[in-house]
Design an enzyme around this catalytic site. Sequence first.
Site, PDB file in Angstrom:
ATOM      1  N   GLY A   1      37.444  39.774  47.607  1.00 51.82           N
ATOM      2  CA  GLY A   1      35.985  39.779  47.651  1.00 51.82           C
ATOM      3  C   GLY A   1      35.369  38.498  48.181  1.00 51.82           C
ATOM      4  O   GLY A   1      34.151  38.319  48.101  1.00 51.82           O
TER       5      GLY A   1
ATOM      6  N   ASN B   1      40.480  51.238  46.828  1.00 54.03           N
ATOM      7  CA  ASN B   1      40.267  50.892  45.418  1.00 54.03           C
ATOM      8  C   ASN B   1      38.762  50.837  45.169  1.00 54.03           C
ATOM      9  O   ASN B   1      38.120  49.832  45.450  1.00 54.03           O
ATOM     10  CB  ASN B   1      40.932  49.535  45.131  1.00 54.03           C
ATOM     11  N   TRP B   2      38.247  51.938  44.632  1.00 55.87           N
ATOM     12  CA  TRP B   2      36.786  52.019  44.435  1.00 55.87           C
ATOM     13  C   TRP B   2      36.308  51.213  43.235  1.00 55.87           C
ATOM     14  O   TRP B   2      35.112  51.110  42.983  1.00 55.87           O
ATOM     15  CB  TRP B   2      36.366  53.489  44.297  1.00 55.87           C
ATOM     16  N   LYS B   3      37.219  50.709  42.463  1.00 56.90           N
ATOM     17  CA  LYS B   3      36.882  49.907  41.271  1.00 56.90           C
ATOM     18  C   LYS B   3      35.800  50.622  40.462  1.00 56.90           C
ATOM     19  O   LYS B   3      35.803  51.854  40.376  1.00 56.90           O
ATOM     20  CB  LYS B   3      36.438  48.500  41.688  1.00 56.90           C
TER      21      LYS B   3
ATOM     22  N   GLY C   1      39.150  47.017  48.765  1.00 56.21           N
ATOM     23  CA  GLY C   1      38.142  47.106  47.712  1.00 56.21           C
ATOM     24  C   GLY C   1      36.770  47.400  48.302  1.00 56.21           C
ATOM     25  O   GLY C   1      36.454  48.531  48.676  1.00 56.21           O
ATOM     26  N   GLY C   2      35.952  46.369  48.424  1.00 55.14           N
ATOM     27  CA  GLY C   2      34.569  46.503  48.876  1.00 55.14           C
ATOM     28  C   GLY C   2      34.373  47.407  50.086  1.00 55.14           C
ATOM     29  O   GLY C   2      33.477  48.271  50.092  1.00 55.14           O
TER      30      GLY C   2
ATOM     31  N   HIS D   1      46.050  44.850  38.507  1.00 53.90           N
ATOM     32  CA  HIS D   1      45.040  44.222  39.361  1.00 53.90           C
ATOM     33  C   HIS D   1      44.576  42.918  38.706  1.00 53.90           C
ATOM     34  O   HIS D   1      44.445  42.847  37.480  1.00 53.90           O
ATOM     35  CB  HIS D   1      43.863  45.170  39.579  1.00 53.90           C
TER      36      HIS D   1
ATOM     37  N   SER E   1      39.858  41.016  50.817  1.00 60.11           N
ATOM     38  CA  SER E   1      38.953  40.911  51.975  1.00 60.11           C
ATOM     39  C   SER E   1      39.467  41.659  53.210  1.00 60.11           C
ATOM     40  O   SER E   1      39.373  41.163  54.327  1.00 60.11           O
ATOM     41  CB  SER E   1      38.669  39.450  52.309  1.00 60.11           C
TER      42      SER E   1
ATOM     43  N   GLU F   1      47.925  40.419  46.651  1.00 54.94           N
ATOM     44  CA  GLU F   1      46.494  40.116  46.743  1.00 54.94           C
ATOM     45  C   GLU F   1      46.247  38.707  46.211  1.00 54.94           C
ATOM     46  O   GLU F   1      46.110  38.530  44.985  1.00 54.94           O
ATOM     47  CB  GLU F   1      45.674  41.080  45.883  1.00 54.94           C
TER      48      GLU F   1
HETATM   49  P1  PGA Z   1      38.292  43.418  48.399  1.00 52.66           P
HETATM   50  O1  PGA Z   1      39.100  43.840  47.080  1.00 52.66           O
HETATM   51  O2  PGA Z   1      38.834  44.262  49.527  1.00 52.66           O
HETATM   52  O3  PGA Z   1      36.886  43.711  48.078  1.00 52.66           O
HETATM   53  O4  PGA Z   1      38.572  41.965  48.626  1.00 52.66           O
HETATM   54  C1  PGA Z   1      40.466  44.124  47.136  1.00 52.66           C
HETATM   55  C2  PGA Z   1      40.976  44.474  45.744  1.00 52.66           C
HETATM   56  O5  PGA Z   1      40.514  43.850  44.790  1.00 52.66           O
HETATM   57  O6  PGA Z   1      41.836  45.356  45.582  1.00 52.66           O
END
Ligand code: PGA
Length: 253
Positions: A180, A8-10, A238-239, A97, A217, A174
């Site tokens: 994050g 998920n590159w957001k 995500g990150g 999300h 995370s 999640e």
């Molecule tokens: P994260 O984000 O891996 O940076 O915690 C996950 C997400 O929001 O899908």
Amino acid sequence: MPFYYVANWKMNMHYQKAANFCSEQYESLIQLAAEKNAFLILCPSAVVLASVSAMFKETEIQIGAQDCSPFKEGAHTGDISAQSLMEAGASYCIIGHSERRIEWGETDEIIAQKMVRLFEVGIRPIICIGETKEAFDQGTTFEFLARQLDPLIEAIIQINSFSSSRHRIFIAYEPIWAIGSGIVPEKVYLESIFSWLKEYCTRINNLVPVRFLYGGSVVPEHIFYLKKVSGVEGFLIGGASIDFQMFKKIVVL
Ligand code: PGA
């Protein structure tokens, strides 16, 4: 069963950065998917989705969108329809999300409508659910998740017959407090959640296959442990997904 890894590159990768990432890591991504027999799903922002999907056409790398409109078509300025996403090459789409729920006030009903739009065009929805820190502290996680799931389950029961064998849904659990934050829930907690989720979704099992992902995370430091959580079939990342070396470690470890 191989794991699913959803990147998920957001809004963390602007157009050019996403395009560069894909051309620089093209061979490595394909190799990674093949070597580890893993399902890799890249979710870039909508503007670059068509280029990324063209690049990976005829490869095992799959493309997902980050959101879609709850409407089918028409006068909805700024919205992107499921049909457009499908034509641009998306086979998956993240919906619900927590960032969209919080920042844009998306309700469970809106998310259910988005899911229906995705089914109509054969895109597999990746539906995010997860409790707040407050619900976690109060021990009301199951009630919280049930409230998020009920409109989806109802919508699926109403559809009743799914025309395509491609149909499948992904529930990405999640916990909001894990996104994050660098914090991941304890194994016993996660296992209780995933076994509850599986049980809660049995009503729709005969209608559409459901797969369960964990997100929040997901980083190399935690992955070894997360892969041992029973009931987890993949990860929403995500990150760590915008750094190829980190992403690779998550897949490989
Ligand atoms: P994260 O984000 O891996 O940076 O915690 C996950 C997400 O929001 O899908």
